[in-house]
Design a protein around this motif. Sequence first.
Motif, short mmCIF file in Angstrom:
data_model
loop_
_atom_site.label_atom_id
_atom_site.label_comp_id
_atom_site.label_asym_id
_atom_site.label_seq_id
_atom_site.Cartn_x
_atom_site.Cartn_y
_atom_site.Cartn_z
N LEU A 180 0.85 -1.20 0.00
CA LEU A 180 0.00 0.00 0.00
C LEU A 180 0.87 1.24 0.00
O LEU A 180 1.88 1.30 0.70
CB LEU A 180 -0.87 0.03 1.27
N ASN A 181 0.44 2.26 -0.73
CA ASN A 181 1.10 3.56 -0.66
C ASN A 181 0.70 4.32 0.59
O ASN A 181 1.50 5.05 1.16
CB ASN A 181 0.71 4.41 -1.88
N GLN A 182 -0.57 4.15 1.01
CA GLN A 182 -1.09 4.88 2.18
C GLN A 182 -2.18 4.08 2.86
O GLN A 182 -2.90 3.33 2.18
CB GLN A 182 -1.78 6.18 1.73
N VAL A 183 -2.31 4.26 4.17
CA VAL A 183 -3.46 3.72 4.91
C VAL A 183 -4.21 4.91 5.49
O VAL A 183 -3.59 5.80 6.07
CB VAL A 183 -3.01 2.82 6.08
N VAL A 184 -5.54 4.94 5.33
CA VAL A 184 -6.32 6.09 5.80
C VAL A 184 -7.60 5.60 6.48
O VAL A 184 -8.01 4.46 6.29
CB VAL A 184 -6.68 7.06 4.64
N GLU A 185 -8.21 6.49 7.27
CA GLU A 185 -9.49 6.12 7.90
C GLU A 185 -10.51 5.83 6.80
O GLU A 185 -10.53 6.53 5.77
CB GLU A 185 -10.01 7.28 8.75
N ALA A 186 -11.37 4.83 7.08
CA ALA A 186 -12.31 4.37 6.05
C ALA A 186 -13.13 5.53 5.47
O ALA A 186 -13.30 5.63 4.25
CB ALA A 186 -13.22 3.31 6.64
N GLU A 187 -13.60 6.43 6.35
CA GLU A 187 -14.49 7.49 5.83
C GLU A 187 -13.74 8.54 5.00
O GLU A 187 -14.36 9.35 4.30
CB GLU A 187 -15.33 8.13 6.95
N LYS A 188 -12.41 8.52 5.07
CA LYS A 188 -11.64 9.50 4.28
C LYS A 188 -11.06 8.90 3.01
O LYS A 188 -10.32 9.56 2.28
CB LYS A 188 -10.49 10.06 5.13
N LEU A 189 -11.37 7.63 2.75
CA LEU A 189 -10.68 6.91 1.67
C LEU A 189 -10.83 7.59 0.31
O LEU A 189 -9.85 7.86 -0.38
CB LEU A 189 -11.20 5.46 1.61
N ILE A 190 -12.06 7.88 -0.07
CA ILE A 190 -12.27 8.44 -1.42
C ILE A 190 -11.69 9.86 -1.50
O ILE A 190 -11.07 10.24 -2.50
CB ILE A 190 -13.76 8.38 -1.83
N ASP A 191 -11.84 10.63 -0.41
CA ASP A 191 -11.26 11.98 -0.42
C ASP A 191 -9.75 11.92 -0.57
O ASP A 191 -9.14 12.73 -1.29
CB ASP A 191 -11.60 12.72 0.88
N LYS A 192 -9.11 10.97 0.11
CA LYS A 192 -7.64 10.85 0.01
C LYS A 192 -7.23 10.41 -1.40
O LYS A 192 -6.23 10.87 -1.94
CB LYS A 192 -7.11 9.84 1.04
N ALA A 193 -8.03 9.53 -1.99
CA ALA A 193 -7.73 9.09 -3.36
C ALA A 193 -7.88 10.27 -4.32
O ALA A 193 -7.07 10.48 -5.22
CB ALA A 193 -8.63 7.93 -3.76
N LYS A 194 -8.93 11.09 -4.08
CA LYS A 194 -9.13 12.27 -4.94
C LYS A 194 -7.99 13.27 -4.75
O LYS A 194 -7.57 13.94 -5.70
CB LYS A 194 -10.46 12.95 -4.61
N GLU A 195 -7.54 13.40 -3.49
CA GLU A 195 -6.42 14.32 -3.21
C GLU A 195 -5.19 13.89 -4.02
O GLU A 195 -4.53 14.72 -4.66
CB GLU A 195 -6.13 14.26 -1.71
N MET A 196 -4.90 12.60 -4.00
CA MET A 196 -3.76 12.09 -4.78
C MET A 196 -4.00 12.34 -6.27
O MET A 196 -3.10 12.75 -7.01
CB MET A 196 -3.60 10.59 -4.50
N ALA A 197 -5.24 12.09 -6.73
CA ALA A 197 -5.57 12.31 -8.14
C ALA A 197 -5.36 13.78 -8.51
O ALA A 197 -4.79 14.10 -9.56
CB ALA A 197 -7.01 11.89 -8.41
N ASN A 198 -5.78 14.69 -7.62
CA ASN A 198 -5.64 16.12 -7.92
C ASN A 198 -4.18 16.56 -7.97
O ASN A 198 -3.82 17.44 -8.75
CB ASN A 198 -6.45 16.96 -6.93
N HIS A 199 -3.33 15.93 -7.13
CA HIS A 199 -1.88 16.22 -7.24
C HIS A 199 -1.39 15.85 -8.63
O HIS A 199 -0.63 16.58 -9.26
CB HIS A 199 -1.09 15.39 -6.22
#
Length: 261
Positions: free
Chosen positions: A180-199
């Motif tokens: 895994l590149n990152q582990v995040v809280e379940a409720e933040k998963l899609i937001d974190k994926a979008k954050e990476m996508a936006n980078h």
Amino acid sequence: MTKYNTLLLEVDKKIGILTINRPKSMNALNSELLTELEQIVEEIETNKDIDVLILTGAGEKAFVAGADIKEMAEKTAIEGQTFSKLGNTVFKIISNLRQPVIAAINGYALGGGLELALAADIRIGSENAVFGQPEVGLGIIPGFGATQRLSRAIGLAKAKELILTARHINAKEAADIGLLNQVVEAEKLIDKAKEMANHMLSNAPLAVQYAKKVIDEGYDMPLNQALTLEENTFGLLFATEDQKEGMQAFIDQRDAQFKNK
Ligand code: CAA
């Protein structure tokens, strides 16, 4: 209305979110799903509204709990080989997509589910995600790429340990071994994926796409040949408007306005 029974696709601001949607079966991959997946990813490749793809699973329990065991149970040897070929064909299309692919893993990623995640470029897992290759416990071996992609991702020794023991590992262990590149809280998963996508989206799209291509294609080449591929592709990008814009913006001390040209 979607034309797919087993998939959902949302597109917003250059990010596609593709959801594997068979939650009653833990999003297990059957032939119908794999056939639809092949069709949709071929469409995504040429979809100008998608520059990064996020892959996830419907429901809270599973990303994908593997290939569909109920469908596989009565297969003959030839049917088994055909099913493996279908999965490998679809996952090769995913791993070769021009767009970066981020797997947002929201629960069980077992067997074909982990293999789907391995076809992505980046893997972000929720804290409750569980990973494993349970195939040898079912009397088979991984058939959608893990005998090859898992060792490329985490090294031979760890890949053999996971495949030969069939044990499950949690998200922390998966991050520790580089799965895994990152582990995040379940409720933040899609937001974190979008954050990476936006980078990724803040950079020149063609440069991002060619960087992915050169890393992947060069990985299986002798080093000198791979470095020649890098040199040629580096040169090619000087033919793009975005290279001129990116460098001029640096010199002018302003943000670049990339045009994907
Ligand atoms: N295939 C078919 N159905 C599956 C499935 C699978 N891989 N995984 C889960 N399901 C179904 C269950 O049969 C169950 O269906 P019913 O409600 O009709 O009984 C439903 O999804 C919910 O699953 P559980 O009741 O088992 O849920 P749980 O929370 O108790 O357990 C689990 C979850 C640990 C993921 C468990 O379902 C499980 O172990 N699944 C199988 C995992 C597996 O072995 N995957 C590898 C498949 S082989 C493969 O993928 C080969 C390859 O490389 C191509």
